[in-house]
Design an enzyme around this catalytic site. Structure first.
Site, PDB file in Angstrom:
ATOM      1  N   GLU A  72       0.889  -1.174   0.000  1.00 13.37           N
ATOM      2  CA  GLU A  72       0.000   0.000   0.000  1.00 13.37           C
ATOM      3  C   GLU A  72       0.915   1.209   0.000  1.00 13.37           C
ATOM      4  O   GLU A  72       1.471   1.576   1.029  1.00 13.37           O
ATOM      5  CB  GLU A  72      -0.880  -0.001   1.257  1.00 13.37           C
ATOM      6  CG  GLU A  72      -1.826  -1.178   1.377  1.00 13.37           C
ATOM      7  CD  GLU A  72      -2.983  -1.113   0.406  1.00 13.37           C
ATOM      8  OE1 GLU A  72      -3.136  -0.092  -0.292  1.00 13.37           O
ATOM      9  OE2 GLU A  72      -3.722  -2.097   0.323  1.00 13.37           O
ATOM     10  N   CYS A  84      -2.474   9.444   2.121  1.00 10.89           N
ATOM     11  CA  CYS A  84      -2.123   8.729   0.890  1.00 10.89           C
ATOM     12  C   CYS A  84      -3.190   8.912  -0.170  1.00 10.89           C
ATOM     13  O   CYS A  84      -2.893   9.044  -1.347  1.00 10.89           O
ATOM     14  CB  CYS A  84      -1.906   7.246   1.189  1.00 10.89           C
ATOM     15  SG  CYS A  84      -3.303   6.472   2.015  1.00 10.89           S
TER      16      CYS A  84
HETATM   17  P1  NAD Z   1       8.102   5.098   4.623  1.00 10.70           P
HETATM   18  O1  NAD Z   1       8.127   4.306   3.380  1.00 10.70           O
HETATM   19  O2  NAD Z   1       9.196   6.047   4.880  1.00 10.70           O
HETATM   20  O3  NAD Z   1       8.034   4.158   5.917  1.00 10.70           O
HETATM   21  C1  NAD Z   1       7.001   3.203   6.099  1.00 10.70           C
HETATM   22  C2  NAD Z   1       7.495   2.137   7.050  1.00 10.70           C
HETATM   23  O4  NAD Z   1       8.519   1.370   6.420  1.00 10.70           O
HETATM   24  C3  NAD Z   1       8.099   2.672   8.349  1.00 10.70           C
HETATM   25  O5  NAD Z   1       7.671   1.858   9.411  1.00 10.70           O
HETATM   26  C4  NAD Z   1       9.580   2.510   8.108  1.00 10.70           C
HETATM   27  O6  NAD Z   1      10.345   2.379   9.282  1.00 10.70           O
HETATM   28  C5  NAD Z   1       9.623   1.231   7.298  1.00 10.70           C
HETATM   29  N1  NAD Z   1      10.841   1.047   6.497  1.00 10.70           N
HETATM   30  C6  NAD Z   1      11.705   1.987   6.047  1.00 10.70           C
HETATM   31  N2  NAD Z   1      12.693   1.399   5.333  1.00 10.70           N
HETATM   32  C7  NAD Z   1      12.454   0.068   5.335  1.00 10.70           C
HETATM   33  C8  NAD Z   1      13.093  -1.057   4.754  1.00 10.70           C
HETATM   34  N3  NAD Z   1      14.199  -0.927   4.020  1.00 10.70           N
HETATM   35  N4  NAD Z   1      12.552  -2.271   4.954  1.00 10.70           N
HETATM   36  C9  NAD Z   1      11.422  -2.427   5.657  1.00 10.70           C
HETATM   37  N5  NAD Z   1      10.760  -1.399   6.234  1.00 10.70           N
HETATM   38  C10 NAD Z   1      11.258  -0.163   6.071  1.00 10.70           C
HETATM   39  O7  NAD Z   1       6.675   5.836   4.595  1.00 10.70           O
HETATM   40  P2  NAD Z   1       6.127   6.929   5.608  1.00 10.70           P
HETATM   41  O8  NAD Z   1       6.844   8.199   5.345  1.00 10.70           O
HETATM   42  O9  NAD Z   1       6.077   6.371   6.971  1.00 10.70           O
HETATM   43  O10 NAD Z   1       4.623   7.068   5.129  1.00 10.70           O
HETATM   44  C11 NAD Z   1       4.198   7.956   4.150  1.00 10.70           C
HETATM   45  C12 NAD Z   1       3.963   7.241   2.856  1.00 10.70           C
HETATM   46  O11 NAD Z   1       3.020   6.197   3.061  1.00 10.70           O
HETATM   47  C13 NAD Z   1       3.356   8.106   1.780  1.00 10.70           C
HETATM   48  O12 NAD Z   1       3.973   7.821   0.557  1.00 10.70           O
HETATM   49  C14 NAD Z   1       1.900   7.671   1.756  1.00 10.70           C
HETATM   50  O13 NAD Z   1       1.258   7.905   0.544  1.00 10.70           O
HETATM   51  C15 NAD Z   1       2.035   6.239   2.060  1.00 10.70           C
HETATM   52  N6  NAD Z   1       0.788   5.697   2.581  1.00 10.70           N
HETATM   53  C16 NAD Z   1       0.097   4.809   1.823  1.00 10.70           C
HETATM   54  C17 NAD Z   1      -1.105   4.312   2.279  1.00 10.70           C
HETATM   55  C18 NAD Z   1      -1.895   3.330   1.461  1.00 10.70           C
HETATM   56  O14 NAD Z   1      -2.756   2.690   2.028  1.00 10.70           O
HETATM   57  N7  NAD Z   1      -1.643   3.160   0.186  1.00 10.70           N
HETATM   58  C19 NAD Z   1      -1.598   4.701   3.525  1.00 10.70           C
HETATM   59  C20 NAD Z   1      -0.860   5.605   4.276  1.00 10.70           C
HETATM   60  C21 NAD Z   1       0.340   6.078   3.796  1.00 10.70           C
END
Ligand code: NAD
Length: 497
Positions: free
Chosen positions: A245, A279
Site C-alpha cells: 500500500e 495517501c
Molecule cells: P516510509 O516508506 O518512509 O516508511 C514506512 C514504514 O517502512 C516505516 O515503518 C519505516 O520504518 C519502514 N521502512 C523503512 N525502510 C524500510 C526497509 N528498508 N525495509 C522495511 N521497512 C522499512 O513511509 P512513511 O513516510 O512512513 O509514510 C508515508 C507514505 O506512506 C506516503 O507515501 C503515503 O502515501 C504512504 N501511505 C500509503 C497508504 C496506502 O494505504 N496506500 C496509507 C498511508 C500512507
C-alpha cells in the site's frame, strides 16, 4: 535528549526510540528498539501464539476482536489525544481515524468465517464422482509495517484482516509514531492476555527489513513507493508474499453538471485534512471549463478559512517540509500561480493551505506526491480531457468525481483502486469495500472480502464420493472410456456460444 534534536524527528538513544511532538518537541514517549534477534524471537513467539489463536476458532476470535473494537470505542478520546501528542494531528482528525479503524475491525471480525471458512463447491464433469471443498487457511504469522500519517487506521486495516483470518501479527510501526503502535498492541493484550497474538517491534527501516527476513508468512506494507520496493526485494529473498500500500497523487474531477459548492468543500477537505498528509488525499483537481472559475473561487474561499495550528496541524515528518516547499517553488517557477498561500506558506512546522492554478503538467506539484496541504486546480476542456490528465501519473491509488449524469462512468475510467463519486475519501468508511492501488501505488488489497483473502491461502480439497464412471485420472482408463469422456465434453462444451 540531544541538544540538536529537531521536534518530531525520532531519536535513538541507549537502545530506546524517543518520539516527540512535531509542533512542540515535547516527548510523546519512548520504546525499546528491537535488534534482529529480538525481531526473530518475536516472530518465533508469534508462531506459537498463532496455533493457540487458530485453536479458538472463528467464533472465539470474533468475540475477542469485537471486544478489542469496543475497547477502542471506549478509549477513542485517549487514543486520539495520544495520536495528537505524537504526530501533531488535530484531536478531531484522530477521532475520525479511530472511527474508521473501528469500522474495519468490526467488519473483518464479523465476516471472516463467511468469507474464509470451509464451503462446498459444485462438482465438475471430469471428476463428477468427487466433491470439491474450499477454505482459506492462515499464513501463521503476518508482518505488518506501518507509516506515521494515519498511525491507527492504516495498521488496524491489515492487522484486523490478518487476525480475523487466524494469523498472529508482528507489527513494526513507523519510527515517527511508535507510541501509538505500542498502545494498539498493549490494549489488544488487555483483551487477549493469554498469548502474544499481536506484538510490536520498534526501530528504523532496518527493523522493518529484519521483519521481512524473519520467516513471516506474509508482509503487509504501508508506506512510500520507494520503501515498498525495498520491502518487496527483502521479501523476495524467501519468496514471502507482500501487500504493498504505497503512495498516491489522487485527482478529483469536476464535471459540468457538478454541484460546485459541494465539490469545493470536498476538495478542500480531501486535500487539507491531516494537513494533506494522506495517501488518498486529493492533490490535483481537473475542473471543466464552464465550472472552473466558480470552483476556484469557492475553494479559495473555503481553504482560506483554515488556520494552521487549528484545523491544519504540523507536518509530522520534518524533512517533508523541504519537499512541499520544493514542489510549490517548482510550480511557481514553471508558470503556475498561487491563488492562496504560495512560496511563503511553509513556516516550519506548519504549511498554510496553498491553492495553485495554471501549473504545467511537468511540474513536481503535478507529478510527485507532495503530502502537504496544497492543491492544484487545472482547467480542462471536458471530462475526457480530465480523465486523460488524471490518469497521466505512475500512481493509481484513489480519486474522486463530482458530477451528476456521468459520475460513475468517469469513476470507472480512472486508473485507481478506489473512487468516490460526489464525495472524497468516502470509500475508507465502508468495511466491506477493498482498499489498494495500481501501478506505483502498489498491489494487493486490505479491507473487505479481498482484504480478508489477502491474509489466507486458498486451500482446495477434493473428496471421492463414488467409484469413477468415467475414470479420467488413472492409467487404468480404457480407450472406450476416453472416447466417452470426449463425447461428454462435446455434449457439454462443444457447442460454440
Ligand atoms: P516510509 O516508506 O518512509 O516508511 C514506512 C514504514 O517502512 C516505516 O515503518 C519505516 O520504518 C519502514 N521502512 C523503512 N525502510 C524500510 C526497509 N528498508 N525495509 C522495511 N521497512 C522499512 O513511509 P512513511 O513516510 O512512513 O509514510 C508515508 C507514505 O506512506 C506516503 O507515501 C503515503 O502515501 C504512504 N501511505 C500509503 C497508504 C496506502 O494505504 N496506500 C496509507 C498511508 C500512507
Amino acid at each position: 535528549m540531544t541538544a540538536t534534536h529537531v521536534p518530531g524527528q525520532p531519536v535513538l538513544e541507549d537502545g530506546q526510540l524517543i518520539s516527540t511532538n512535531p509542533a512542540t518537541g515535547e516527548e510523546a514517549g519512548r520504546v525499546k528498539v528491537a535488534d534482529t534477534d529480538a525481531v526473530n524471537a518475536a516472530v518465533e513467539q508469534a508462531r506459537a501464539a498463532a496455533v493457540w489463536w487458530q485453536g479458538l476458532g472463528w467464533d472465539g476470535r470474533k468475540t475477542r476482536l469485537l471486544r478489542w473494537r469496543s475497547l477502542l470505542v471506549e478509549r477513542i478520546q485517549e487514543l486520539a489525544e495520544l495520536a495528537h501528542r505524537e504526530s501533531g494531528k488535530p484531536v478531531t482528525d484522530g477521532v475520525m481515524e479511530v472511527a474508521a479503524a473501528v469500522e474495519h475491525l468490526d467488519w473483518a471480525a464479523r465476516n471472516a468465517k463467511r468469507v474464509l471458512g470451509p464451503r462446498r463447491v459444485r462438482t465438475r464433469l471430469l471428476v463428477a464422482e468427487h466433491s470439491g471443498h474450499l477454505e482459506y487457511q492462515p499464513f501463521g504469522v503476518v508482518g505488518v509495517i506501518g507509516p506515521w500519517n494515519y498511525p491507527i487506521f492504516t495498521p488496524v486495516g491489515p492487522i484486523s484482516g490478518a487476525l480475523a483470518a487466524g494469523n498472529a501479527v508482528v507489527f513494526k510501526p513507523s519510527e515517527y509514531t511508535p507510541v501509538v503502535g505500542q498502545w494498539l498492541a498493549d490494549t489488544f493484550a488487555e483483551i487477549v492476555p493469554e498469548h502474544p497474538v499481536l506484538q510490536v517491534v520498534h526501530g528504523l527501516g532496518d527493523v522493518g527489513g529484519a521483519l521481512c527476513r524473519s520467516g513471516v508468512g506474509k508482509v503487509a506494507f504501508t508506506g512510500s513507493t520507494a520503501t515498498g520496493k525495498k520491502v518487496m526485494a527483502a521479501c523476495a529473498e524467501n519468496l514471502v508474499p507482500v501487500v504493498i500500500e504505497a503512495g498516491g497523487k489522487d485527482a478529483l474531477i469536476v464535471d459540468e453538471d457538478a454541484d460546485v459548492a459541494a465539490a469545493a468543500e470536498a476538495a478542500v477537505w480531501g486535500a487539507m485534512t491531516n494537513a494533506g498528509q494522506t495517501c488518498i488525499g486529493i492533490e490535483r483537481v481537473y475542473a471543466v471549463e464552464p465550472v472552473y472559475d466558480r470552483f476556484v473561487e469557492a475553494v479559495v474561499e473555503k481553504a482560506g478559512k483554515l488556520r494552521t495550528g487549528e484545523e491544519i496541524g504540523p507536518i509530522t515528518m520534518p524533512r517533508q517540509l523541504d519537499i512541499i516547499r520544493d514542489h510549490i517553488e517548482d510550480a511557481l517557477a514553471k508558470g503556475g500561480r498561487a491563488v492562496l498561500g504560495g512560496a511563503e506558506a511553509v513556516q516550519a512546522p506548519y504549511v498554510a493551505p496553498t491553492v495553485l492554478v495554471d501549473v504545467p503538467a511537468d511540474s513536481s506539484e503535478i507529478r510527485e506526491e507532495t503530502f502537504g496541504p496544497t492543491l492544484t486546480i487545472t482547467k480542462v476542456r471536458d471530462a475526457d480531457d480530465a480523465v486523460t490528465r488524471a490518469n497521466d501519473t505512475p500512481y493509481g491509488l484513489g480519486g474522486a468525481v463530482f458530477g451528476k449524469r456521468d459520475g460513475i462512468r468517469i469513476a470507472r475510467r480512472l486508473r485507481a483502486g478506489m473512487v468516490a463519486v460526489n464525495g472524497t475519501l468516502t470509500f475508507v468508511g465502508m468495511g466491506n469495500l477493498p482498499f489498494g492501488g495500481v501501478g506505483e501505488s502498489g498491489f494487493g488489497r486490505i479491507h473487505g472480502e479481498d482484504g480478508l483473502r489477502e491474509f489466507a491461502r486458498a486451500k482446495a480439497i477434493t473428496v471421492r464420493r463414488a467409484k469413477s464412471l468415467l475414470p479420467a485420472m488413472t492409467f487404468e482408463r480404457t480407450p472406450a472410456q476416453v472416447n466417452q469422456i470426449v463425447k461428454a465434453l462435446r455434449l457439454l462444451y462443444g457447442r460454440k456460444p
